[in-house]
Design a protein around this motif. Structure first.
Motif, PDB file in Angstrom:
ATOM      1  N   GLN A  37       4.269 -32.562-144.560  1.00 16.86           N
ATOM      2  CA  GLN A  37       4.053 -33.695-143.661  1.00 16.86           C
ATOM      3  C   GLN A  37       5.383 -34.307-143.228  1.00 16.86           C
ATOM      4  OE1 GLN A  37       1.362 -35.845-146.280  1.00 16.86           O
ATOM      5  NE2 GLN A  37      -0.291 -35.616-144.783  1.00 16.86           N
ATOM      6  N   GLU A  38       6.324 -34.417-144.156  1.00 17.63           N
ATOM      7  CA  GLU A  38       7.639 -34.964-143.837  1.00 17.63           C
ATOM      8  C   GLU A  38       8.361 -34.081-142.819  1.00 17.63           C
ATOM      9  OE1 GLU A  38      11.754 -35.652-146.260  1.00 17.63           O
ATOM     10  OE2 GLU A  38       9.911 -36.268-147.276  1.00 17.63           O
ATOM     11  N   ALA A  39       8.285 -32.769-143.009  1.00 15.78           N
ATOM     12  CA  ALA A  39       8.920 -31.843-142.073  1.00 15.78           C
ATOM     13  C   ALA A  39       8.282 -31.945-140.695  1.00 15.78           C
ATOM     14  CB  ALA A  39       8.823 -30.410-142.604  1.00 15.78           C
ATOM     15  N   ALA A  40       6.957 -32.030-140.650  1.00 12.30           N
ATOM     16  CA  ALA A  40       6.248 -32.158-139.375  1.00 12.30           C
ATOM     17  C   ALA A  40       6.632 -33.453-138.680  1.00 12.30           C
ATOM     18  CB  ALA A  40       4.735 -32.109-139.609  1.00 12.30           C
ATOM     19  N   LYS A  41       6.665 -34.536-139.429  1.00 11.96           N
ATOM     20  CA  LYS A  41       7.016 -35.841-138.869  1.00 11.96           C
ATOM     21  C   LYS A  41       8.432 -35.833-138.307  1.00 11.96           C
ATOM     22  CE  LYS A  41       7.175 -40.741-140.009  1.00 11.96           C
ATOM     23  NZ  LYS A  41       7.000 -41.759-141.066  1.00 11.96           N
ATOM     24  N   SER A  42       9.349 -35.143-138.982  1.00  9.67           N
ATOM     25  CA  SER A  42      10.734 -35.088-138.511  1.00  9.67           C
ATOM     26  C   SER A  42      10.849 -34.381-137.164  1.00  9.67           C
ATOM     27  CB  SER A  42      11.637 -34.412-139.541  1.00  9.67           C
ATOM     28  OG  SER A  42      11.428 -33.012-139.567  1.00  9.67           O
ATOM     29  N   LYS A  43       9.867 -33.532-136.853  1.00 11.05           N
ATOM     30  CA  LYS A  43       9.834 -32.841-135.563  1.00 11.05           C
ATOM     31  C   LYS A  43       8.908 -33.529-134.572  1.00 11.05           C
ATOM     32  CE  LYS A  43      10.310 -28.548-135.064  1.00 11.05           C
ATOM     33  NZ  LYS A  43      10.009 -27.141-134.881  1.00 11.05           N
ATOM     34  N   GLY A  44       8.330 -34.663-134.979  1.00  6.54           N
ATOM     35  CA  GLY A  44       7.419 -35.393-134.096  1.00  6.54           C
ATOM     36  C   GLY A  44       6.108 -34.668-133.870  1.00  6.54           C
ATOM     37  N   MET A  45       5.644 -33.938-134.891  1.00  6.22           N
ATOM     38  CA  MET A  45       4.438 -33.134-134.775  1.00  6.22           C
ATOM     39  C   MET A  45       3.417 -33.542-135.818  1.00  6.22           C
ATOM     40  SD  MET A  45       6.304 -29.422-134.481  1.00  6.22           S
ATOM     41  CE  MET A  45       4.896 -28.496-133.894  1.00  6.22           C
ATOM     42  N   SER A  46       2.162 -33.220-135.543  1.00 10.54           N
ATOM     43  CA  SER A  46       1.135 -33.360-136.569  1.00 10.54           C
ATOM     44  C   SER A  46       1.333 -32.227-137.574  1.00 10.54           C
ATOM     45  CB  SER A  46      -0.257 -33.262-135.959  1.00 10.54           C
ATOM     46  OG  SER A  46      -0.499 -31.936-135.493  1.00 10.54           O
ATOM     47  N   LEU A  47       0.771 -32.406-138.759  1.00 15.94           N
ATOM     48  CA  LEU A  47       0.871 -31.357-139.769  1.00 15.94           C
ATOM     49  C   LEU A  47       0.221 -30.076-139.273  1.00 15.94           C
ATOM     50  CD1 LEU A  47       1.647 -30.345-142.552  1.00 15.94           C
ATOM     51  CD2 LEU A  47      -0.423 -31.427-143.454  1.00 15.94           C
ATOM     52  N   SER A  48      -0.920 -30.199-138.618  1.00 14.62           N
ATOM     53  CA  SER A  48      -1.622 -29.030-138.097  1.00 14.62           C
ATOM     54  C   SER A  48      -0.765 -28.276-137.074  1.00 14.62           C
ATOM     55  CB  SER A  48      -2.944 -29.463-137.472  1.00 14.62           C
ATOM     56  OG  SER A  48      -3.660 -28.355-137.008  1.00 14.62           O
ATOM     57  N   ALA A  49      -0.194 -29.005-136.137  1.00  9.14           N
ATOM     58  CA  ALA A  49       0.650 -28.374-135.111  1.00  9.14           C
ATOM     59  C   ALA A  49       1.871 -27.724-135.743  1.00  9.14           C
ATOM     60  CB  ALA A  49       1.069 -29.400-134.071  1.00  9.14           C
ATOM     61  N   PHE A  50       2.453 -28.375-136.739  1.00  8.50           N
ATOM     62  CA  PHE A  50       3.628 -27.833-137.417  1.00  8.50           C
ATOM     63  C   PHE A  50       3.299 -26.523-138.122  1.00  8.50           C
ATOM     64  CE2 PHE A  50       6.336 -27.612-141.251  1.00  8.50           C
ATOM     65  CZ  PHE A  50       7.595 -27.582-140.655  1.00  8.50           C
ATOM     66  N   VAL A  51       2.184 -26.509-138.842  1.00  5.09           N
ATOM     67  CA  VAL A  51       1.784 -25.292-139.557  1.00  5.09           C
ATOM     68  C   VAL A  51       1.512 -24.163-138.565  1.00  5.09           C
ATOM     69  CG1 VAL A  51      -0.023 -24.265-141.012  1.00  5.09           C
ATOM     70  CG2 VAL A  51       0.939 -26.507-141.595  1.00  5.09           C
ATOM     71  N   MET A  52       0.809 -24.467-137.477  1.00  2.18           N
ATOM     72  CA  MET A  52       0.527 -23.428-136.480  1.00  2.18           C
ATOM     73  C   MET A  52       1.817 -22.889-135.869  1.00  2.18           C
ATOM     74  SD  MET A  52      -3.004 -24.568-134.596  1.00  2.18           S
ATOM     75  CE  MET A  52      -2.362 -26.093-133.959  1.00  2.18           C
ATOM     76  N   GLU A  53       2.768 -23.774-135.596  1.00  2.00           N
ATOM     77  CA  GLU A  53       4.047 -23.320-135.039  1.00  2.00           C
ATOM     78  C   GLU A  53       4.778 -22.404-136.025  1.00  2.00           C
ATOM     79  OE1 GLU A  53       7.989 -25.654-134.524  1.00  2.00           O
ATOM     80  OE2 GLU A  53       6.930 -25.847-132.613  1.00  2.00           O
ATOM     81  N   CYS A  54       4.764 -22.760-137.299  1.00  4.25           N
ATOM     82  CA  CYS A  54       5.408 -21.932-138.315  1.00  4.25           C
ATOM     83  C   CYS A  54       4.756 -20.554-138.403  1.00  4.25           C
ATOM     84  CB  CYS A  54       5.366 -22.627-139.671  1.00  4.25           C
ATOM     85  SG  CYS A  54       6.418 -24.090-139.805  1.00  4.25           S
ATOM     86  N   VAL A  55       3.442 -20.520-138.393  1.00  2.00           N
ATOM     87  CA  VAL A  55       2.721 -19.244-138.474  1.00  2.00           C
ATOM     88  C   VAL A  55       2.995 -18.406-137.220  1.00  2.00           C
ATOM     89  CG1 VAL A  55       0.434 -18.164-138.547  1.00  2.00           C
ATOM     90  CG2 VAL A  55       0.942 -20.123-140.028  1.00  2.00           C
ATOM     91  N   ASP A  56       2.949 -19.029-136.048  1.00  2.00           N
ATOM     92  CA  ASP A  56       3.231 -18.304-134.801  1.00  2.00           C
ATOM     93  C   ASP A  56       4.634 -17.711-134.811  1.00  2.00           C
ATOM     94  OD1 ASP A  56       0.702 -18.868-133.819  1.00  2.00           O
ATOM     95  OD2 ASP A  56       1.380 -20.547-132.575  1.00  2.00           O
ATOM     96  N   GLU A  57       5.587 -18.466-135.317  1.00  2.00           N
ATOM     97  CA  GLU A  57       6.977 -17.984-135.389  1.00  2.00           C
ATOM     98  C   GLU A  57       7.082 -16.800-136.341  1.00  2.00           C
ATOM     99  OE1 GLU A  57      10.928 -17.819-134.265  1.00  2.00           O
ATOM    100  OE2 GLU A  57       9.343 -19.077-133.423  1.00  2.00           O
ATOM    101  N   LYS A  58       6.401 -16.875-137.457  1.00  2.00           N
ATOM    102  CA  LYS A  58       6.409 -15.776-138.421  1.00  2.00           C
ATOM    103  C   LYS A  58       5.797 -14.520-137.812  1.00  2.00           C
ATOM    104  CE  LYS A  58       6.887 -14.080-142.606  1.00  2.00           C
ATOM    105  NZ  LYS A  58       8.177 -13.936-143.281  1.00  2.00           N
ATOM    106  N   ILE A  59       4.699 -14.672-137.114  1.00  2.00           N
ATOM    107  CA  ILE A  59       4.046 -13.530-136.458  1.00  2.00           C
ATOM    108  C   ILE A  59       4.973 -12.924-135.410  1.00  2.00           C
ATOM    109  CG2 ILE A  59       2.152 -12.867-134.915  1.00  2.00           C
ATOM    110  CD1 ILE A  59       0.406 -14.907-136.456  1.00  2.00           C
ATOM    111  N   LYS A  60       5.655 -13.768-134.651  1.00  2.00           N
ATOM    112  CA  LYS A  60       6.585 -13.273-133.625  1.00  2.00           C
ATOM    113  C   LYS A  60       7.683 -12.443-134.284  1.00  2.00           C
ATOM    114  CE  LYS A  60       9.878 -14.767-130.186  1.00  2.00           C
ATOM    115  NZ  LYS A  60      10.745 -15.856-129.781  1.00  2.00           N
ATOM    116  N   HIS A  61       8.227 -12.909-135.404  1.00  2.00           N
ATOM    117  CA  HIS A  61       9.278 -12.167-136.079  1.00  2.00           C
ATOM    118  C   HIS A  61       8.751 -10.851-136.662  1.00  2.00           C
ATOM    119  CE1 HIS A  61      11.611 -15.900-135.843  1.00  2.00           C
ATOM    120  NE2 HIS A  61      12.654 -15.105-135.954  1.00  2.00           N
ATOM    121  N   MET A  62       7.500 -10.841-137.106  1.00  2.00           N
ATOM    122  CA  MET A  62       6.928  -9.611-137.639  1.00  2.00           C
ATOM    123  C   MET A  62       6.796  -8.563-136.541  1.00  2.00           C
ATOM    124  SD  MET A  62       3.980 -11.228-140.103  1.00  2.00           S
ATOM    125  CE  MET A  62       3.162  -9.666-140.389  1.00  2.00           C
TER     126      MET A  62
END
Length: 65
Positions: A37-62
């Motif tokens: 939650q702290e990491a998401a807040k630091s980016k001005g994002m909801s926790l849900s949006a932050f998690v989805m962005e992280c997963v999307d980035e991981k998939i892109k790298h894969m």
């Protein structure tokens, strides 16, 4: 859209979410949620949006490997 009946409003929201979104539930070790939650807040994002962005980035790298 304003609802005078709270239950009708919640029913509408729940139905809309069922039609438009997939629900994904994750479990994290105690203490991790606050860190996420702290990491998401630091980016001005909801926790849900932050998690989805992280997963999307991981998939892109894969795909790039």
């Amino acid at each position: 859209m304003a609802f005078t009946d709270r239950k009708a409003g919640l029913d509408y929201i729940n139905q809309y979410q069922k039609e438009k979104y997939d629900r994904i539930t994750i479990m994290a070790s105690k203490g991790k949620k606050a860190k996420y939650q702290e990491a998401a807040k630091s980016k001005g994002m909801s926790l849900s949006a932050f998690v989805m962005e992280c997963v999307d980035e991981k998939i892109k790298h894969m795909k790039d490997d």
